[in-house]
Design a protein around this motif. Structure first.
Motif, PDB file in Angstrom:
ATOM      1  N   PHE A  20       0.719  -0.838   0.330  1.00  0.00           N
ATOM      2  CA  PHE A  20       0.104  -0.125  -0.291  1.00  0.00           C
ATOM      3  C   PHE A  20       0.782   1.102   0.320  1.00  0.00           C
ATOM      4  CE2 PHE A  20      -1.861  -3.215   3.127  1.00  0.00           C
ATOM      5  CZ  PHE A  20      -2.334  -3.994   2.591  1.00  0.00           C
ATOM      6  N   PHE A  21       1.656   1.217   0.924  1.00  0.00           N
ATOM      7  CA  PHE A  21       2.550   2.323   1.042  1.00  0.00           C
ATOM      8  C   PHE A  21       4.145   2.587  -0.301  1.00  0.00           C
ATOM      9  CE2 PHE A  21       7.053   4.493   1.664  1.00  0.00           C
ATOM     10  CZ  PHE A  21       6.479   5.181   3.011  1.00  0.00           C
ATOM     11  N   GLN A  22       4.150   1.360  -1.419  1.00  0.00           N
ATOM     12  CA  GLN A  22       4.674   1.039  -2.612  1.00  0.00           C
ATOM     13  C   GLN A  22       3.736   1.798  -2.474  1.00  0.00           C
ATOM     14  OE1 GLN A  22       6.012  -2.484  -4.003  1.00  0.00           O
ATOM     15  NE2 GLN A  22       6.890  -1.277  -5.298  1.00  0.00           N
ATOM     16  N   CYS A  23       2.523   1.572  -3.698  1.00  0.00           N
ATOM     17  CA  CYS A  23       1.400   2.622  -4.564  1.00  0.00           C
ATOM     18  C   CYS A  23       1.275   3.656  -3.942  1.00  0.00           C
ATOM     19  CB  CYS A  23       0.051   1.363  -4.225  1.00  0.00           C
ATOM     20  SG  CYS A  23      -1.041   1.534  -5.648  1.00  0.00           S
ATOM     21  N   MET A  24       1.175   3.779  -2.918  1.00  0.00           N
ATOM     22  CA  MET A  24       0.588   5.522  -2.819  1.00  0.00           C
ATOM     23  C   MET A  24       1.816   6.411  -3.202  1.00  0.00           C
ATOM     24  SD  MET A  24       0.268   5.816   1.622  1.00  0.00           S
ATOM     25  CE  MET A  24       1.644   6.189   2.259  1.00  0.00           C
ATOM     26  N   VAL A  25       3.166   6.268  -2.440  1.00  0.00           N
ATOM     27  CA  VAL A  25       4.493   7.104  -3.026  1.00  0.00           C
ATOM     28  C   VAL A  25       4.720   6.933  -5.136  1.00  0.00           C
ATOM     29  CG1 VAL A  25       6.804   6.682  -2.186  1.00  0.00           C
ATOM     30  CG2 VAL A  25       5.089   6.518  -0.762  1.00  0.00           C
ATOM     31  N   THR A  26       4.418   5.859  -5.566  1.00  0.00           N
ATOM     32  CA  THR A  26       5.511   5.687  -6.319  1.00  0.00           C
ATOM     33  C   THR A  26       3.833   6.221  -7.506  1.00  0.00           C
ATOM     34  OG1 THR A  26       4.467   3.176  -6.812  1.00  0.00           O
ATOM     35  CG2 THR A  26       7.117   3.965  -5.631  1.00  0.00           C
ATOM     36  N   GLY A  27       3.209   6.081  -6.832  1.00  0.00           N
ATOM     37  CA  GLY A  27       1.633   6.505  -7.759  1.00  0.00           C
ATOM     38  C   GLY A  27       1.338   5.057  -9.161  1.00  0.00           C
ATOM     39  N   GLU A  28       2.293   4.173  -8.556  1.00  0.00           N
ATOM     40  CA  GLU A  28       2.281   3.324  -9.958  1.00  0.00           C
ATOM     41  C   GLU A  28       1.015   1.870  -9.416  1.00  0.00           C
ATOM     42  OE1 GLU A  28       2.880   3.276 -13.185  1.00  0.00           O
ATOM     43  OE2 GLU A  28       3.642   4.890 -12.652  1.00  0.00           O
ATOM     44  N   PRO A  29       0.784   0.861  -9.725  1.00  0.00           N
ATOM     45  CA  PRO A  29       0.156  -0.519  -9.015  1.00  0.00           C
ATOM     46  C   PRO A  29       0.921  -1.425  -9.048  1.00  0.00           C
ATOM     47  CG  PRO A  29      -0.661   0.245 -11.851  1.00  0.00           C
ATOM     48  CD  PRO A  29       0.648   0.672 -11.158  1.00  0.00           C
ATOM     49  N   VAL A  30       0.767  -2.601  -7.759  1.00  0.00           N
ATOM     50  CA  VAL A  30       1.259  -3.317  -7.377  1.00  0.00           C
ATOM     51  C   VAL A  30       1.021  -4.148  -7.576  1.00  0.00           C
ATOM     52  CG1 VAL A  30       2.385  -3.422  -5.172  1.00  0.00           C
ATOM     53  CG2 VAL A  30       2.495  -2.089  -5.832  1.00  0.00           C
ATOM     54  N   LEU A  31       0.897  -5.316  -7.646  1.00  0.00           N
ATOM     55  CA  LEU A  31       1.031  -6.563  -8.172  1.00  0.00           C
ATOM     56  C   LEU A  31       1.238  -7.543  -7.445  1.00  0.00           C
ATOM     57  CD1 LEU A  31      -0.812  -8.559  -9.984  1.00  0.00           C
ATOM     58  CD2 LEU A  31       0.460  -7.902 -12.000  1.00  0.00           C
ATOM     59  N   ILE A  32       0.627  -8.463  -6.650  1.00  0.00           N
ATOM     60  CA  ILE A  32       0.842  -9.591  -6.147  1.00  0.00           C
ATOM     61  C   ILE A  32       0.524 -10.662  -6.031  1.00  0.00           C
ATOM     62  CG2 ILE A  32       1.296 -10.827  -3.399  1.00  0.00           C
ATOM     63  CD1 ILE A  32       1.890  -8.231  -3.061  1.00  0.00           C
ATOM     64  N   PRO A  33       0.775 -11.671  -7.433  1.00  0.00           N
ATOM     65  CA  PRO A  33       0.020 -12.885  -8.672  1.00  0.00           C
ATOM     66  C   PRO A  33      -0.089 -13.392  -6.699  1.00  0.00           C
ATOM     67  CG  PRO A  33       2.038 -12.521  -9.113  1.00  0.00           C
ATOM     68  CD  PRO A  33       2.233 -11.482  -8.098  1.00  0.00           C
ATOM     69  N   ARG A  34       0.354 -14.028  -6.227  1.00  0.00           N
ATOM     70  CA  ARG A  34      -0.227 -14.619  -4.628  1.00  0.00           C
ATOM     71  C   ARG A  34      -0.149 -14.216  -3.581  1.00  0.00           C
ATOM     72  NH1 ARG A  34       0.397 -18.890  -1.863  1.00  0.00           N
ATOM     73  NH2 ARG A  34      -1.467 -20.473  -1.648  1.00  0.00           N
ATOM     74  N   ILE A  35      -0.450 -14.388  -2.436  1.00  0.00           N
ATOM     75  CA  ILE A  35       0.326 -13.537  -1.449  1.00  0.00           C
ATOM     76  C   ILE A  35       0.437 -14.808  -0.133  1.00  0.00           C
ATOM     77  CG2 ILE A  35       0.029 -12.159   0.997  1.00  0.00           C
ATOM     78  CD1 ILE A  35      -1.986 -10.501  -0.052  1.00  0.00           C
ATOM     79  N   GLY A  36       1.867 -15.278  -0.445  1.00  0.00           N
ATOM     80  CA  GLY A  36       2.581 -16.619   0.056  1.00  0.00           C
ATOM     81  C   GLY A  36       2.687 -16.200   1.713  1.00  0.00           C
ATOM     82  N   GLU A  37       2.592 -17.525   2.289  1.00  0.00           N
ATOM     83  CA  GLU A  37       2.969 -16.813   3.941  1.00  0.00           C
ATOM     84  C   GLU A  37       3.570 -16.455   4.461  1.00  0.00           C
ATOM     85  OE1 GLU A  37       2.544 -20.670   6.208  1.00  0.00           O
ATOM     86  OE2 GLU A  37       1.171 -21.753   5.357  1.00  0.00           O
TER      87      GLU A  37
END
Length: 805
Positions: free
Chosen positions: A339-356
């Protein structure tokens, strides 16, 4: 149209939802293409006028409607009349701007708490792929249990993609009913069925997969070996179809968001548009400045930026997310989170699968909550909501485990969705900001009137216009005048917007200033017109200025082009417009103004308003004035209730654009026994007499406790008049209301002034004593000289009308 060879079962679908009244409530892009009507034309129109779906509706389609039914297979209704069996058919339709269309349709009756009562799927039969076993004219729409079809679970999971953009609760209810009633198929025979999927389809339903679907339900001797792999030759077709799917989605979403400029509604629309078709969970976060309507956010966000979770939409069981991600929570997102990465860079952040590991790291950043059960195994896409290259907020999108994870194409689609949503939100934000500015400006210019004046009660209403900006030039005022009199004012600067409001502020201030000089109404309007000429803004304004004298029980009124006031008589309850001389509007210049005197009685009510209340488009203003008279005469328990009655009767909300100002005054009057007046000689000996007169009168009124202060004040004012005027005679008057008013009049026009005095000065202290002891004091010109007055509070005194002695 397909790119390449058409594939059986994959058809461009029209999707329509019909309400209980037979009117269309949802209309997809495919419906527009198939039937030729746009969304704006279709939604709210009778479905029977738009589609040839025969007996699925309450009346036949061949009764003058747009099509002729060729073959309709109807389902019988259920016993309770709620949802019966589905129906399907094939019919001819004459779409606007194109020739006859051979339409295949499926209709599902719906049950539930909402107004949705029929789901219709339709397709152009000419766009069905060629079949080896049967030509297209032998295809018929039908239904089959999805569990009897190859990859039935995948088909069921694909159904939400077919529906137009709607909330997850509604789409989930519709999907469950469709599956219960039967999956849509193309029938070649009772044993050969091809499941229908949208044009964008899935790779499983290529030509070979369609053949496998047919052989799976064919007799054993007709079956061939199933082939689950798509033909590589179909890859360009599938790639084109995938792109088209996303364009269709974005097109429908764009039509469903931004339907209003209300920020809260826009937020709900933006969040709900993605669920369930694009994602299973969507949460929208906005910067505090955006949500508060404080203007454009200043500077880029960082770890100290406060974000508000403004809406959450999902298709999980109700309440699952409520405690962990509550709506309304304010939070500053820590570093090392997507969330912080998206709001600071202004670019989408994609995580195909959230692991443990990632789930533990994300959850560990938030105290007193465990996000792991909700996010573990899900696919996540965080997209920024931007406008003018500034991040206003972001959306968190998640798909549950088992659904196709987000990929690079989804990232592009999500970014485009967020870009469109960001523009819509910024429009709503700017509108909210403008409304806040307009409301603040308007509130600062409109007076906060005291509900009770001497012998007069008032009540007011102000309604901003519906034009963008909500700022207008209407105003009202009540101004305290010497002699227990009250000036009642209503005005209207012609035009709208900030310029009109600014002009209104100038004129209102001028009226207050000139009223304090106690100018006659006609002279005040004359001076106001001169001022408008000097301002040089070429604005026109109407104004009505009335002075109420509660002791004489009369109104003195002058009018500058304004609509006349209404006077409601207390004696018989009748109301009438006052017949007054009507001058030209303020700003015309070079015109004369006249005043009229109107006798009134205690309890009469005067109603003044601006033309926005009585003007109705397409009607003569006389009808509005008549309605004003009728509603003003309606009995009411209080002044506020009387104002509300007028507003309800005349402000019908049918397109009113002008702002409205309403001022009502109940003219209570001051009884003769509550006033006392004397004439004094201009000699020092009269100062002592004035004190005795005041002391005796207060004792008679039962106000003996106020006598000591009143004597000191009267002594100072009368002494000042004796020493500093050339008048031969002085006038002294006491008026008893909620306060004690004392007036001393003389024939000298020079007004007294409060000045400092040194230790050796023998004069100059009198008015300082008055200023210290009196509640209020002042001086004003009269036709024959001036009046110096003071008011004294009667905190412990008996109220008027009491028999206390």
């Amino acid at each position: 149209m397909h790119h390449g060879t058409p594939v059986p079962g994959r058809i461009p679908l029209a999707v329509v939802v019909v309400g209980s009244a037979g009117l269309v409530t949802h209309w997809s892009t495919g419906a527009r293409r198939l039937f030729g009507y746009g969304r704006d034309e279709a939604v709210g129109a009778p479905a029977a006028d738009l589609m040839p779906i025969g007996g699925a509706l309450s009346h036949d389609s061949d009764d003058g409607h747009r099509g002729t039914s060729l073959d309709v297979r109807l389902g019988r209704p259920s016993a309770d009349g709620a949802a019966g069996y589905p129906s399907a058919g094939r019919a001819r339709s004459g779409a606007p701007g194109r020739g006859p269309v051979d339409v295949l349709w499926w209709a599902y009756p719906l049950a539930g708490p909402g107004e949705e009562r029929l789901l219709v799927l339709a397709a152009d039969a000419a766009q069905c792929g060629p079949l080896e076993e049967a030509p297209q004219d032998q295809l018929f729409p039908g239904f089959a249990p999805h569990t009897a079809l190859p990859d039935g679970d995948a088909l069921a999971g694909r159904l939400p993609d077919i529906l137009p953009s709607m909330g997850p609760a509604l789409s989930g209810r519709i999907v469950s009913q469709v599956l219960e009633l039967g999956y849509p198929v193309l029938e070649i025979s009772h044993r050969q069925r091809i499941p229908v999927t949208p044009d964008w389809g899935t790779p499983k339903y290529t030509e070979r997969a369609a053949r496998r679907a047919r052989t799976a339900t064919a007799p054993p001797r007709q079956r061939t070996s199933p082939d689950a792999l798509a033909d590589p030759a179909d890859a360009p077709d599938l790639e084109y179809a995938a792109v088209r799917e996303r364009l269709e989605f974005l097109n429908e979403v764009s039509g469903g968001i931004g339907t209003s400029l209300d920020l809260a509604r826009t937020i709900r629309e933006v969040t709900s548009a993605a669920v369930p078709r694009f994602t299973d969970f969507a949460g929208t976060h906005l910067r505090a400045a955006v949500l508060a309507g404080e203007g454009f956010p200043d500077g880029p966000p960082d770890v100290t930026t406060v974000w508000h979770r403004v809406w959450v939409e999902h298709n999980d069981e109700p309440g699952r997310w409520d405690d962990t991600v509550p709506v309304g929570e304010a939070i500053a997102f820590p570093e090392h989170t997507p969330f912080f990465q998206c709001m600071v860079t202004g670019e989408p952040v994609l995580i195909p699968r959230i692991g443990e590991e990632l789930a533990n790291r994300i959850s560990g950043q938030f105290e007193k909550r465990d996000l792991r059960p909700l996010i573990n195994g899900r696919s996540m896409l965080v997209v920024p909501l931007k406008a003018r290259n500034v991040v206003l907020g972001f959306m968190v999108l998640m798909r549950r485990d088992g659904r196709t994870p987000f990929d690079d194409m989804d990232r592009t689609t999500g970014a485009e969705l967020a870009a469109r949503a960001g523009l819509v939100l910024d429009n709503a934000r700017m509108y909210t900001y403008q409304e806040n500015v307009a409301d603040t400006l308007q509130d600062s210019m409109l007076p906060q009137l005291a509900p009770r004046m001497a012998g007069c009660d008032t009540a007011t209403r102000y309604l901003p216009g519906t034009r963008l900006g909500r700022v207008g030039g209407d105003w009202f005022d009540s101004i305290k005048l010497p002699g227990s009199r009250t000036a009642l004012v209503v005005g209207d600067v012609m035009g709208h917007g900030l310029n009109s409001a600014a002009m209104m502020g100038q004129l209102r201030t001028a009226v207050q200033t000139m009223a304090a000089l106690d100018l006659p109404p006609e002279q005040l309007l004359r001076n106001l017109d001169d001022l408008a000429q000097r301002l040089g803004e070429h604005y026109l304004a109407t104004c009505l200025y009335a002075v109420y004298d509660p002791i004489r029980s009369e109104l003195r009124i002058a009018n500058a082009g304004h609509i006349p006031p209404v006077l409601v008589r207390a004696a018989d309850g009748r109301s009438a417009l006052l017949d007054l001389p009507t001058g030209a509007p303020i700003g015309v210049g070079g015109v004369a103004f006249e005043a009229a005197t109107v006798p009134v009685a205690p309890g009469d009510r005067l109603v003044l308003c601006t033309d926005g209340l009585v003007e109705v488009r397409g009607q003569d203003i006389g009808a509005g004035l008549a309605a004003l008279c009728e509603s003003a005469a309606h009995p009411a328990a209080s002044m506020d209730d009387a104002c509300d009655t007028i507003i309800r009767a005349l402000n019908t909300g049918d397109g009113r654009k002008d702002d409205v100002a309403l001022l009502m005054a109940r003219l209570n009057g001051i009884p003769a026994e509550h006033t006392a007046a004397w004439q004094l000689e201009r000699t020092p000996a009269e100062v002592g007499r004035a004190r005795r007169l005041v002391r005796d009168q207060l004792a008679e009124w039962g106000l003996g406790s106020a006598a000591a202060t009143a004597e000191v004040l009267v002594s100072e004012i009368v002494t000042n008049a004796v020493r500093h005027t050339e008048s031969r005679r002085l006038g002294l008057r006491l008026v008893r209301t909620d306060v004690l008013l004392c007036e001393v009049t003389d024939e000298d026009h020079a007004l007294p002034a409060l000045m400092g005095s040194g230790p050796g000065d023998e004069s100059g202290r009198g008015l300082r004593v008055v200023s210290g002891l009196a509640r209020e004091w002042g001086a004003s010109h009269t036709g024959r000289g001036k009046t110096v007055w003071f008011e004294q509070s009667l905190v412990s005194a008996a109220r008027p009308g009491s028999n206390t002695r």
